[in-house]
Design a protein around this motif. Structure first.
Motif, PDB file in Angstrom:
ATOM      1  N   GLU A  56       6.222   1.758   7.634  1.00  0.00           N
ATOM      2  CA  GLU A  56       5.131   1.117   8.363  1.00  0.00           C
ATOM      3  C   GLU A  56       5.562  -0.267   8.834  1.00  0.00           C
ATOM      4  OE1 GLU A  56       0.465  -0.226   7.799  1.00  0.00           O
ATOM      5  OE2 GLU A  56       1.481   0.798   6.158  1.00  0.00           O
ATOM      6  N   VAL A  58       5.021  -4.138   9.988  1.00  0.00           N
ATOM      7  CA  VAL A  58       4.084  -5.210   9.628  1.00  0.00           C
ATOM      8  C   VAL A  58       4.140  -6.223  10.775  1.00  0.00           C
ATOM      9  CG1 VAL A  58       3.408  -6.918   7.897  1.00  0.00           C
ATOM     10  CG2 VAL A  58       4.545  -4.802   7.175  1.00  0.00           C
ATOM     11  N   GLU A  60       2.276  -8.576  11.670  1.00  0.00           N
ATOM     12  CA  GLU A  60       1.892  -9.960  11.376  1.00  0.00           C
ATOM     13  C   GLU A  60       3.093 -10.821  11.012  1.00  0.00           C
ATOM     14  OE1 GLU A  60      -1.641  -7.365  10.308  1.00  0.00           O
ATOM     15  OE2 GLU A  60       0.524  -7.256  10.099  1.00  0.00           O
ATOM     16  N   ALA A 136      -0.110  -9.853   4.691  1.00  0.00           N
ATOM     17  CA  ALA A 136      -0.202  -8.569   5.389  1.00  0.00           C
ATOM     18  C   ALA A 136       0.664  -7.506   4.704  1.00  0.00           C
ATOM     19  CB  ALA A 136       0.215  -8.729   6.854  1.00  0.00           C
ATOM     20  N   MET A 137       1.833  -7.910   4.216  1.00  0.00           N
ATOM     21  CA  MET A 137       2.674  -6.955   3.469  1.00  0.00           C
ATOM     22  C   MET A 137       1.907  -6.440   2.255  1.00  0.00           C
ATOM     23  SD  MET A 137       6.470  -8.623   3.219  1.00  0.00           S
ATOM     24  CE  MET A 137       6.795 -10.005   4.291  1.00  0.00           C
ATOM     25  N   SER A 139      -1.307  -6.380   1.690  1.00  0.00           N
ATOM     26  CA  SER A 139      -2.447  -5.574   2.122  1.00  0.00           C
ATOM     27  C   SER A 139      -2.019  -4.151   2.464  1.00  0.00           C
ATOM     28  CB  SER A 139      -3.106  -6.244   3.328  1.00  0.00           C
ATOM     29  OG  SER A 139      -4.134  -5.445   3.835  1.00  0.00           O
ATOM     30  N   ARG A 140      -0.911  -4.013   3.171  1.00  0.00           N
ATOM     31  CA  ARG A 140      -0.417  -2.683   3.537  1.00  0.00           C
ATOM     32  C   ARG A 140       0.079  -1.916   2.307  1.00  0.00           C
ATOM     33  NH1 ARG A 140      -0.439  -5.245   8.192  1.00  0.00           N
ATOM     34  NH2 ARG A 140      -0.529  -4.057  10.118  1.00  0.00           N
ATOM     35  N   ILE A 141       0.714  -2.623   1.387  1.00  0.00           N
ATOM     36  CA  ILE A 141       1.155  -1.981   0.147  1.00  0.00           C
ATOM     37  C   ILE A 141      -0.053  -1.386  -0.578  1.00  0.00           C
ATOM     38  CG2 ILE A 141       2.042  -2.449  -2.186  1.00  0.00           C
ATOM     39  CD1 ILE A 141       3.928  -4.557  -0.777  1.00  0.00           C
ATOM     40  N   LYS A 142      -1.101  -2.186  -0.706  1.00  0.00           N
ATOM     41  CA  LYS A 142      -2.301  -1.715  -1.404  1.00  0.00           C
ATOM     42  C   LYS A 142      -2.932  -0.527  -0.675  1.00  0.00           C
ATOM     43  CE  LYS A 142      -3.689  -6.015  -3.648  1.00  0.00           C
ATOM     44  NZ  LYS A 142      -4.801  -6.975  -3.791  1.00  0.00           N
ATOM     45  N   ARG A 143      -3.028  -0.605   0.651  1.00  0.00           N
ATOM     46  CA  ARG A 143      -3.612   0.494   1.415  1.00  0.00           C
ATOM     47  C   ARG A 143      -2.806   1.773   1.232  1.00  0.00           C
ATOM     48  NH1 ARG A 143      -2.093   2.345   5.605  1.00  0.00           N
ATOM     49  NH2 ARG A 143      -1.129   0.516   6.512  1.00  0.00           N
ATOM     50  N   GLN A 144      -1.479   1.665   1.268  1.00  0.00           N
ATOM     51  CA  GLN A 144      -0.653   2.863   1.091  1.00  0.00           C
ATOM     52  C   GLN A 144      -0.823   3.450  -0.306  1.00  0.00           C
ATOM     53  OE1 GLN A 144       3.394   3.063   2.451  1.00  0.00           O
ATOM     54  NE2 GLN A 144       3.013   1.713   4.188  1.00  0.00           N
ATOM     55  N   GLN A 147      -4.074   5.340  -0.331  1.00  0.00           N
ATOM     56  CA  GLN A 147      -3.951   6.573   0.436  1.00  0.00           C
ATOM     57  C   GLN A 147      -3.161   7.655  -0.306  1.00  0.00           C
ATOM     58  OE1 GLN A 147      -2.221   5.148   4.099  1.00  0.00           O
ATOM     59  NE2 GLN A 147      -4.216   4.878   5.063  1.00  0.00           N
TER      60      GLN A 147
END
Length: 156
Positions: A56, A58, A60, A136-137, A139-144, A147
């Protein structure tokens, strides 16, 4: 010192140790430590090397950064980052996240406060845009992680 620890959720012991190391140094040494972290970012495993399409982006981050998260059946989290060598700040932030979160349980990673980067004492040394990139990194880690975890209505 302008950056104070943020109240709220506590950091896991590894991230807390990293934050303490940064805060315990004069400003110029903090930047040097960030550069040292950038040199410690592990290389990508073969299944991600050369395959940014499996990672993914990033956007930002001020330089191209890609990440991938894998959650094992026992909920152990593995993090993978691809950041150019000529972007030591971005690589340093990725390496801090890797050193502090890789191999932890999913719940421990998810409990990381979104503003933890403020505990590194870098706010006066790097631009707010760069600090937003680190947030942002995370946040994406947590979202993944969310999921990939089995949950209501999901199958593993």
């Amino acid at each position: 010192m302008t950056s104070q620890p943020v109240s709220g959720a506590a950091l896991n012991p590894r991230l807390q140790e990293i934050a303490d190391d940064f805060r315990g140094m004069p400003d110029k040494d903090r930047l040097q430590l960030l550069l040292e972290f950038s040199q410690d970012l592990p290389p990508l495993p073969e299944h991600y090397a050369g395959h940014r399409d499996r990672m993914e982006p990033v956007p930002e981050c001020q330089t191209p950064l890609f990440l991938a998260v894998e959650v094992e059946p026992d909920e152990t989290v593995h993090l993978y980052f691809d950041a150019p060598a000529e972007a030591p700040t971005t690589r340093g932030f990725a390496a801090i996240l890797h050193a502090g979160l890789d191999g932890l349980d999913a719940d421990e990673v998810l409990a990381t406060p979104p503003e933890f980067s403020s505990q590194l004492g870098l706010a006066d040394l790097v631009s707010p845009l760069r600090l937003r990139g680190m947030a942002a990194m995370l946040s994406r880690i947590k979202r993944q992680i969310i999921q990939q975890r089995p949950g209501p209505g999901r199958t593993s």
